[in-house]
Design an enzyme around this catalytic site. Structure first.
Site, short mmCIF file in Angstrom:
data_model
loop_
_atom_site.label_atom_id
_atom_site.label_comp_id
_atom_site.label_asym_id
_atom_site.label_seq_id
_atom_site.Cartn_x
_atom_site.Cartn_y
_atom_site.Cartn_z
N ASP A 301 0.81 -1.22 0.00
CA ASP A 301 0.00 0.00 0.00
C ASP A 301 0.84 1.27 0.00
OD1 ASP A 301 -2.49 -1.20 -0.16
OD2 ASP A 301 -2.58 -1.55 1.99
N GLY A 303 4.34 1.48 -1.21
CA GLY A 303 5.19 1.56 -2.39
C GLY A 303 4.46 1.46 -3.71
N GLU A 304 3.31 0.76 -3.76
CA GLU A 304 2.59 0.60 -5.02
C GLU A 304 1.49 1.64 -5.22
OE1 GLU A 304 3.01 -4.15 -5.98
OE2 GLU A 304 1.30 -3.49 -4.79
N TYR A 305 0.97 2.19 -4.11
CA TYR A 305 -0.19 3.07 -4.22
C TYR A 305 0.02 4.46 -3.61
CZ TYR A 305 -2.67 -1.24 -5.40
OH TYR A 305 -3.07 -2.40 -6.00
N ARG A 309 -1.44 9.72 0.07
CA ARG A 309 -2.00 10.80 -0.74
C ARG A 309 -3.53 10.85 -0.59
NH1 ARG A 309 -0.80 8.10 -6.58
NH2 ARG A 309 1.22 9.04 -6.15
N GLY A 383 -8.58 1.74 -1.01
CA GLY A 383 -9.45 0.69 -1.50
C GLY A 383 -10.49 0.32 -0.46
N TYR A 385 -9.84 -0.99 2.61
CA TYR A 385 -9.40 -0.83 4.00
C TYR A 385 -9.16 0.64 4.36
CZ TYR A 385 -8.83 -5.53 5.89
OH TYR A 385 -9.07 -6.78 6.42
N HIS A 431 -5.59 -13.24 5.12
CA HIS A 431 -4.54 -12.34 4.66
C HIS A 431 -3.76 -11.81 5.86
CE1 HIS A 431 -8.10 -9.88 5.50
NE2 HIS A 431 -7.26 -8.91 5.80
N ASP A 440 15.35 5.25 12.72
CA ASP A 440 16.72 5.74 12.62
C ASP A 440 17.11 6.24 14.00
OD1 ASP A 440 19.08 7.03 12.09
OD2 ASP A 440 18.35 8.13 10.34
N GLU A 480 25.56 -6.84 10.02
CA GLU A 480 24.24 -6.89 9.38
C GLU A 480 23.79 -8.32 9.11
OE1 GLU A 480 23.95 -2.64 7.01
OE2 GLU A 480 25.03 -4.30 6.06
#
Length: 633
Positions: A301, A303-305, A309, A383, A385, A431, A440, A480
């Site tokens: 949600d 990175g793709e959408y 916004r 969408g 949710y 799901h 950070d 790491e």
């Protein structure tokens, strides 16, 4: 590179809130560079924050350099460019074209959602599938969704979506109640054509109502609930100036961008730094139904959408209760014009019960203090949710993030092994909601290290004759490769971030502790496509050395990214973490087996984590909290 000769755009701090004027300047610079043609749209816009060292060195009150990152998508050709613009100097700083097959695609944008139904209704195969089901195309709402990356011939490097249909019986009807199952379309978003329609057979469209806002569905409202009023007669205890918040001993900055939403910066307590930057940097919602029309359902949600916004304009008495301070957020629309989300961020104080209390049997002393917290939050629908993100700051130095999931569960017409029947004939597939918090840390400075601490049973024997002993183990995560960890609620596993150069009055390193909720991480098979793309979600904790370019745990471009970017590629360097400037990436979330009680609208479910001081203070830091106005002695 290309410059526009105009007056300078200035700000008082590198992390000051974005202004409409700055968005306008960025658009003007990109237009002057010839990058904004008729079909080009903004797929991403956000502040390009300077490296930590520059921000920390910025003199108070001095003008700050302000830059912004914009990703441009040409709807006609599918080509896209990643740009950085200095709004201060009105200059294009950098521009490069993306390589979709290797890097992935820019996010899906509103302009593409708007034409998807027209594309489907121009497809003979789609129309034939609807006709077979006795459905009129005008009654079917199309839901275009991110395609993921699978070994499907001809898809590599192309900009795609996959679309379901939902029947809508009238304008006020919630179509989520009526999934058109057994049917999915694969859509080329650039060509605006349907590649393929998969029709596995007619499934009855559920007839149940999903109209939770219909008075007939709600029933008669309860009359037994009396009003609750929260007042602060003397006003709020916090101040907000140009994004800087001061409350009690807390001092921090608040930011907002369309990918992460609310961000917290330079979090300090009593003038001591704790965390330089905190955000939810990614989330993924992988679905469990392996059916031919559903196996690909996995949504990032953030990175793709760019889900923030769509943040709500919050309303007093509905979303927020009390003496509220609101902050607006400025983003860019698809055309690069500024759009202000009014009341995007809500800030208020709330009582949180007893802070500390003791009635002493020897002295008769009776003291009690009340806890309160500062709440900084936003809510965004994406969408079906709706997600709320609530950062809590407490008087005792505790920091908490609580994520709230509500809205409408995604539906299918096939309840069964991988879906709950939530209403007659209506399924809700299993799901997960998995979030990645980027923390950070700067615990009393940047020389930090991470220790894994857990409870250990001590076997009965010499030194533990009666078997009552238990101990604590602490393991320093020095590299790491070592700092990729699972939670373990059975051992009370936590992670201490300690300063390697500063100690408290007892000679111990000062520190803060990350307390995980310890719920399941990614349950998909390690060989699956979603595991490769959302590797960050396979571990509860990752620790990396700070790098200003490493911001998103699944990589910069998540949409149709084949996987391997972000955390798995960064930790391959196996950098030293002991006494370094470190970043924690914490995966937390919900594994949702929907219930009938989640329909037709889902009561809020909660997840999150807590950061608590451990040796950061020499004693209880809240002894100076005053008693309540009424006597508590």
């Amino acid at each position: 590179m290309t410059a526009v000769q105009e007056p300078r755009t200035t700000a008082s701090h590198p992390l000051a809130p974005t202004t409409e004027a700055e968005v306008t300047v960025v658009r003007e610079v990109l237009a002057a560079a010839g990058l904004l043609t008729e079909h080009v749209r903004f797929a991403f816009f956000a502040p390009e924050e300077p490296p930590k060292s520059e921000v920390l060195a910025h003199p108070d009150g001095a003008d700050a350099e302000r830059s912004f990152r914009a990703v441009l998508l040409d709807l006609g050709t599918g080509r896209s460019h990643d740009t950085v613009v200095s709004a201060t100097r009105r200059e294009l700083v950098s521009c490069r074209e993306l390589e979709p097959e290797r890097e992935g695609q820019p996010p899906i944008i509103d302009s593409e959602f708007e034409f998807i139904e027209d594309v489907l209704n121009a497809s003979p195969d789609w129309l034939a599938a609807l006709e077979k089901r006795g459905l009129e195309p005008a009654s079917v709402r199309a839901v275009p969704l991110s395609a993921g990356v699978y070994d499907i011939p001809g898809e590599k490097g192309r900009r795609l979506a996959r679309a379901f249909g939902f029947r809508q019986d009238h304008e006020a009807d919630h179509a989520w109640a009526h999934p058109v199952d057994g049917l999915v379309a694969y859509v080329d978003l650039t060509a605006r054509t349907v590649d393929r329609v998969i029709d596995t057979g007619v499934v009855p469209v559920p007839a149940t109502s999903g109209n939770f806002d219909d008075p007939a569905v709600q029933g008669e409202h309860m009359t037994s609930l009396k009003p609750i009023e929260i007042t602060q007669p003397e006003g709020r205890s916090f101040t907000v100036t140009d994004g800087r918040v001061r409350w009690g001993k807390w001092d921090l900055r608040v930011g907002f961008n369309e990918r992460e939403g609310l961000t917290l910066h330079q979090i300090a307590f009593d003038e001591r730094p704790i965390c330089y930057r905190a955000s939810v940097a990614e989330m993924v919602v992988p679905y469990a139904d392996p059916a031919p029309v559903r196996f690909w359902q996995n949504y990032f949600d953030c990175g793709e959408y760019m889900f923030a916004r769509y943040a709500d304009s919050l309303q007093l008495g509905c979303d927020c209760l009390g003496d509220i301070h609101y902050l607006d957020a400025v983003v860019a629309d698809d055309l690069g014009n500024p759009r202000t989300i009014s009341n995007a961020i809500c800030m208020h104080e709330e009582d949180h019960g007893v802070l500390w209390k003791h009635t002493d049997i020897f002295t008769g002393a009776r003291e009690v203090r009340r806890q309160r917290r500062l709440v900084i939050s936003f809510f965004t629908p994406i969408g079906n949710y709706d997600y709320g993100f609530y950062w809590y700051l407490y008087l005792d130095g505790t920091i908490e993030l609580e994520c709230k999931a509500t809205g409408i569960v995604f539906t299918s017409g096939t309840p069964g092994e991988y879906a709950t029947e939530v209403a007659p004939g209506l399924g809700a597939p299993f799901h997960q909601h998995l979030f990645s918090a980027r923390l950070d840390m700067t615990v009393d400075g940047t020389a930090n290290a991470v220790e894994e601490v857990e409870a250990v049973r001590v076997p009965m024997g010499e030194g533990n004759a009666h078997g009552n002993a238990f101990a604590r183990s602490a393991t320093r995560l020095t590299r790491e490769s070592q700092a990729q960890r699972d939670a373990d609620p059975g051992s009370g596993r936590v992670w201490h971030v300690v300063n390697t150069e500063r100690t408290n009055a007892l000679g111990r390193p000062v520190g803060y502790v990350l307390h995980p909720h310890g719920q399941p991480t990614l349950l998909a098979d390690p060989a699956s496509s979603i595991h490769a793309r959302a590797t960050f979600a396979s571990k509860a904790l990752w620790v990396t050395r700070y790098d200003p370019a490493q911001r998103y745990p699944a990589g910069d471009f998540v949409n149709q990214n084949p996987g391997g970017d972000g955390l798995p590629s960064w930790v391959a360097a196996d950098r030293d973490l002991d006494g370094q400037d470190v970043v924690l990436w914490h995966t937390f979330g919900l594994t949702h087996f929907p219930r009938p009680e989640d329909w037709p609208v889902m009561p809020v479910d909660y997840t999150g984590f807590v950061l608590k001081p451990a040796g950061f203070f020499d004693r209880n830091p809240t002894l100076d909290v005053p008693p309540a106005p009424t006597s508590c002695h």
